[in-house]
Scaffold this motif. Structure first.
Motif, PDB file in Angstrom:
ATOM      1  N   GLU A 134      -2.194  -9.078  -7.333  1.00 41.04           N
ATOM      2  CA  GLU A 134      -3.381  -8.402  -8.349  1.00 41.04           C
ATOM      3  C   GLU A 134      -2.613  -7.058  -7.930  1.00 41.04           C
ATOM      4  OE1 GLU A 134      -7.897 -10.318  -6.925  1.00 41.04           O
ATOM      5  OE2 GLU A 134      -7.952  -7.886  -5.983  1.00 41.04           O
ATOM      6  N   TYR A 135      -3.445  -5.782  -8.673  1.00 43.51           N
ATOM      7  CA  TYR A 135      -2.722  -4.699  -9.174  1.00 43.51           C
ATOM      8  C   TYR A 135      -4.019  -3.431  -8.627  1.00 43.51           C
ATOM      9  CZ  TYR A 135       1.839  -6.989 -10.117  1.00 43.51           C
ATOM     10  OH  TYR A 135       2.752  -7.336 -10.524  1.00 43.51           O
ATOM     11  N   GLY A 136      -3.184  -2.582  -8.577  1.00 44.19           N
ATOM     12  CA  GLY A 136      -4.740  -1.393  -8.529  1.00 44.19           C
ATOM     13  C   GLY A 136      -4.156  -0.480  -9.803  1.00 44.19           C
ATOM     14  N   SER A 150      -0.840  -3.377  -5.185  1.00 46.30           N
ATOM     15  CA  SER A 150      -0.380  -4.350  -5.006  1.00 46.30           C
ATOM     16  C   SER A 150      -0.537  -6.205  -4.021  1.00 46.30           C
ATOM     17  CB  SER A 150       0.479  -5.024  -6.172  1.00 46.30           C
ATOM     18  OG  SER A 150       0.389  -6.033  -6.816  1.00 46.30           O
ATOM     19  N   ASP A 151      -0.918  -6.650  -4.142  1.00 45.14           N
ATOM     20  CA  ASP A 151      -0.797  -8.014  -3.418  1.00 45.14           C
ATOM     21  C   ASP A 151      -0.913  -9.358  -4.169  1.00 45.14           C
ATOM     22  OD1 ASP A 151      -4.393  -8.742  -2.474  1.00 45.14           O
ATOM     23  OD2 ASP A 151      -3.640  -8.545  -4.412  1.00 45.14           O
ATOM     24  N   ILE A 152      -0.384 -10.626  -3.667  1.00 41.40           N
ATOM     25  CA  ILE A 152       0.067 -11.540  -3.788  1.00 41.40           C
ATOM     26  C   ILE A 152      -0.068 -12.639  -2.813  1.00 41.40           C
ATOM     27  CG2 ILE A 152       2.046 -11.378  -2.990  1.00 41.40           C
ATOM     28  CD1 ILE A 152       3.119 -13.345  -5.206  1.00 41.40           C
ATOM     29  N   TYR A 154       0.969  -1.155   0.106  1.00 40.63           N
ATOM     30  CA  TYR A 154       0.272  -0.285  -0.048  1.00 40.63           C
ATOM     31  C   TYR A 154       0.886   0.859   0.008  1.00 40.63           C
ATOM     32  CZ  TYR A 154      -4.051  -2.784   1.360  1.00 40.63           C
ATOM     33  OH  TYR A 154      -5.326  -3.671   1.220  1.00 40.63           O
ATOM     34  N   ARG A 155       0.113   2.588  -0.178  1.00 40.75           N
ATOM     35  CA  ARG A 155       0.932   3.163  -0.220  1.00 40.75           C
ATOM     36  C   ARG A 155       0.056   4.796   0.360  1.00 40.75           C
ATOM     37  NH1 ARG A 155       2.627   5.039  -6.954  1.00 40.75           N
ATOM     38  NH2 ARG A 155       0.156   5.867  -7.168  1.00 40.75           N
ATOM     39  N   GLN A 156       0.862   5.908   0.756  1.00 42.30           N
ATOM     40  CA  GLN A 156       0.144   7.166   1.406  1.00 42.30           C
ATOM     41  C   GLN A 156       0.641   8.391   1.211  1.00 42.30           C
ATOM     42  OE1 GLN A 156      -1.108   6.724   5.924  1.00 42.30           O
ATOM     43  NE2 GLN A 156      -3.001   8.330   5.518  1.00 42.30           N
TER      44      GLN A 156
END
Length: 115
Positions: free
Chosen positions: A58-60, A49-51, A37-39
């Motif tokens: 998956e990607y934003g 993104s996640d795995i 995540y980012r902020q």
């Protein structure tokens, strides 16, 4: 106590690349779903993104085609390869281990992209 620690942030010019790393306690990578995540300053935390343990990713929308997530179970490590960086990618990037009972967050690493 589960630990999640990010590294690899820094400053880069627009169009450049950076690779973030996240190391986690043993038994987390490949078991828990791992995410980035980012902020950005003044904004809400954004999914990047996640795995999962099977390697499904998956990607934003904002990073599709530019960022690649990967993990190395043997090294207890998660990575985020970031290419074609834009100034709007400037943010604190967080690694998260999303486990059955709890979510573990790292402390974040700053990425600054200049024009």
């Amino acid at each position: 106590q589960v630990q999640v620690v990010e590294s690899g942030g820094g400053s880069v010019q627009a169009g450049g690349s950076l690779k973030l790393s996240c190391t986690a306690s043993a038994g987390i990578i490949g078991v828990c779903r791992m995410a980035w995540y980012r902020q950005a300053l003044g904004k809400e935390r954004e999914f990047i993104s996640d795995i999962n343990g099977g390697g499904t990713t998956e990607y934003g929308d904002s990073v599709k085609g530019r960022f690649t997530i990967s993990q190395d179970n043997a090294k207890n490590a998660l990575y985020l390869q970031m290419n074609s960086l834009k100034t709007e990618d400037t943010a604190v990037y967080y690694c998260a281990a999303i486990c059955t009972r709890e979510i573990y967050w790292g402390q974040g690493t700053q990425v600054t992209v200049s024009s």
